[in-house]
Scaffold this motif. Structure first.
Motif, short mmCIF file in Angstrom:
data_model
loop_
_atom_site.label_atom_id
_atom_site.label_comp_id
_atom_site.label_asym_id
_atom_site.label_seq_id
_atom_site.Cartn_x
_atom_site.Cartn_y
_atom_site.Cartn_z
N PHE A 80 40.45 49.38 31.41
CA PHE A 80 41.19 48.20 31.18
C PHE A 80 40.72 47.10 32.17
N LEU A 81 40.71 47.67 33.49
CA LEU A 81 40.10 46.58 34.51
C LEU A 81 39.02 45.86 34.42
N LEU A 82 37.97 46.65 34.25
CA LEU A 82 36.47 46.28 34.03
C LEU A 82 36.53 45.26 32.78
N ILE A 130 34.53 47.21 41.20
CA ILE A 130 35.83 47.85 41.21
C ILE A 130 36.08 48.29 42.55
N LEU A 131 37.40 48.10 43.00
CA LEU A 131 37.52 48.92 44.31
C LEU A 131 38.90 49.69 44.17
N VAL A 132 39.05 50.82 44.78
CA VAL A 132 40.47 51.43 45.10
C VAL A 132 40.65 51.37 46.57
N LEU A 133 41.95 50.95 46.88
CA LEU A 133 42.31 51.06 48.56
C LEU A 133 43.50 51.89 48.69
N ARG A 134 43.40 52.50 49.69
CA ARG A 134 44.71 53.52 50.15
C ARG A 134 44.99 53.02 51.56
N THR A 185 27.53 52.27 32.76
CA THR A 185 26.29 52.72 33.53
C THR A 185 26.20 51.47 34.46
N GLY A 186 25.83 51.75 35.85
CA GLY A 186 25.32 50.78 36.70
C GLY A 186 26.58 50.00 37.34
N LYS A 187 27.79 50.24 36.84
CA LYS A 187 29.06 49.94 37.55
C LYS A 187 29.35 50.78 38.41
N ILE A 188 29.71 50.30 39.77
CA ILE A 188 30.05 50.94 41.13
C ILE A 188 31.57 50.77 41.43
N LEU A 189 32.11 51.84 41.66
CA LEU A 189 33.70 51.90 42.09
C LEU A 189 33.71 52.16 43.69
N GLY A 190 34.08 51.31 44.34
CA GLY A 190 34.23 51.34 45.84
C GLY A 190 35.44 52.16 45.96
N LEU A 191 35.68 52.89 47.07
CA LEU A 191 36.82 53.38 47.56
C LEU A 191 37.09 53.25 49.25
N ILE A 192 38.27 52.67 49.50
CA ILE A 192 38.34 52.60 51.11
C ILE A 192 39.56 53.12 51.33
#
Ligand code: CP
Ligand code: NVA
Length: 303
Positions: free
Chosen positions: A298-300, A97-101, A38-45
């Motif tokens: 796993f990453l967090l 945490i961030l996902v990049l494509r 809760t409260g964690k934000i995943l960014g996606l670019i």
């Protein structure tokens, strides 16, 4: 301690990769988890379009109780030349945490070097590591044995194929690839896989030879995102590499067929095979979400 990222399969240890897959299978089976992020934000670019990777990651963080922020790279100052290293340091202050494509693998690697939050490769020109972890999850879920059953790749030696090579070398299973001449995976990658991991990677040019007795058959588009200008040349080079019922008959009768999707029917795979009883593509697509849940956890938790 250095931040742990997931830019390619080789960022993981064998036990970590196996644990991630087991955790994803457990989440899928039990449908039970604590909303502990809760409260964690995943960014996606994303520099390229996406249906599965984007939505499955967004669903995954929401299932954990967190939230997501999606941005196409066109909307960022990156498109006006702001350096990656500046973007990485700023975004590290906003999201967890961030996902990049991206078009280039180096973009993800440079981003990761400057980022204090975990960076995940959501596809690049060289690799699609999340895809392959969830593909292996599907292979296991369907009762196939990575170490006994013949696993083949038919088609382009592309980003997905190259992540399969990294997975085969890390986990120690044999992989047979059949690609047209000139469309094999990077030589250097295959050599490193063999030298560093003792990988058993076999590359043959005949799809008939590759598919013989196969239990797991993978394919993907002939033209990946960013290669559109090569469409004509590729259609010609790949014309004998279609996964169709004639080719499938040479595999084991219990073989399963995987395709990361989106598929181009009647090009790399026929409608008959894609919609047929041996195709597992819809479960394969679903499994991306469970694997992404396990990967976020796993990453967090390791950073
Ligand atoms: N398989 C996959 O990565 O699909 P998307 O391009 O829709 O994300
Ligand atoms: N190889 C394909 C995979 C799409 C999910 C591409 O890069 O376009």
């Amino acid at each position: 301690m250095a931040t742990k990222h997931f830019t390619r399969i080789w960022d993981l240890k064998k036990e970590e990769a196996l644990k991630l897959i087991e955790r994803a299978l457990e989440l899928k089976r039990s449908k039970t988890w604590e909303r502990k992020f809760t409260g964690k934000i995943l960014g996606l670019i994303f520099e390229k379009p996406s249906t599965r990777t984007r939505i499955s990651f967004e669903s995954a963080i929401i299932k954990w109780g967190g939230d997501s922020v999606f941005l196409s790279s066109r909307d960022l100052q990156l498109s006006r030349g702001e350096p990656i290293k500046d973007t990485a340091r700023v975004l590290s202050r906003y999201v967890d945490i961030l996902v990049l494509r991206t078009y280039k693998q180096e973009t993800i690697e440079e981003f990761a070097r400057y980022s204090s939050i975990p960076v995940i490769n959501g596809l690049s020109d060289r690799f699609h590591p999340c895809q392959v972890l969830s593909d292996i999850m599907t292979v296991m879920e369907k009762g196939k044995d990575l170490y006994r059953d013949k696993i083949v790749w038919i088609g382009d030696g592309n980003n997905v194929a190259q992540s399969w090579i990294e997975a085969a070398s890390l986990l120690g299973f044999k992989l047979t690839l059949s690609c047209p001449e000139g469309f094999e995976p990077e030589k250097e990658l295959v050599e490193t896989a063999k030298k560093k991991y003792g990988a058993q990677i076999e590359i043959v040019h005949s799809p008939e030879e590759a598919i013989k007795d196969a239990e797991v058959i993978n394919t993907d588009v002939w033209v990946s995102m960013g290669q559109e200008e090569e469409t004509q040349k590729r259609s010609l080079a790949f014309k004998n590499f279609q996964v169709n019922s004639k080719l499938l008959q040479m595999a084991s009768p219990s073989a399963i067929v995987l395709h990361c999707l989106p598929a181009h029917r009647e090009e790399e795979i026929t409608e008959e095979v894609l919609e047929g009883p041996q195709s597992v593509v819809w479960d394969q697509a679903e499994n991306k979400m469970w694997l992404h849940m396990a990967l976020i956890e796993f990453l967090l938790e390791s950073n």
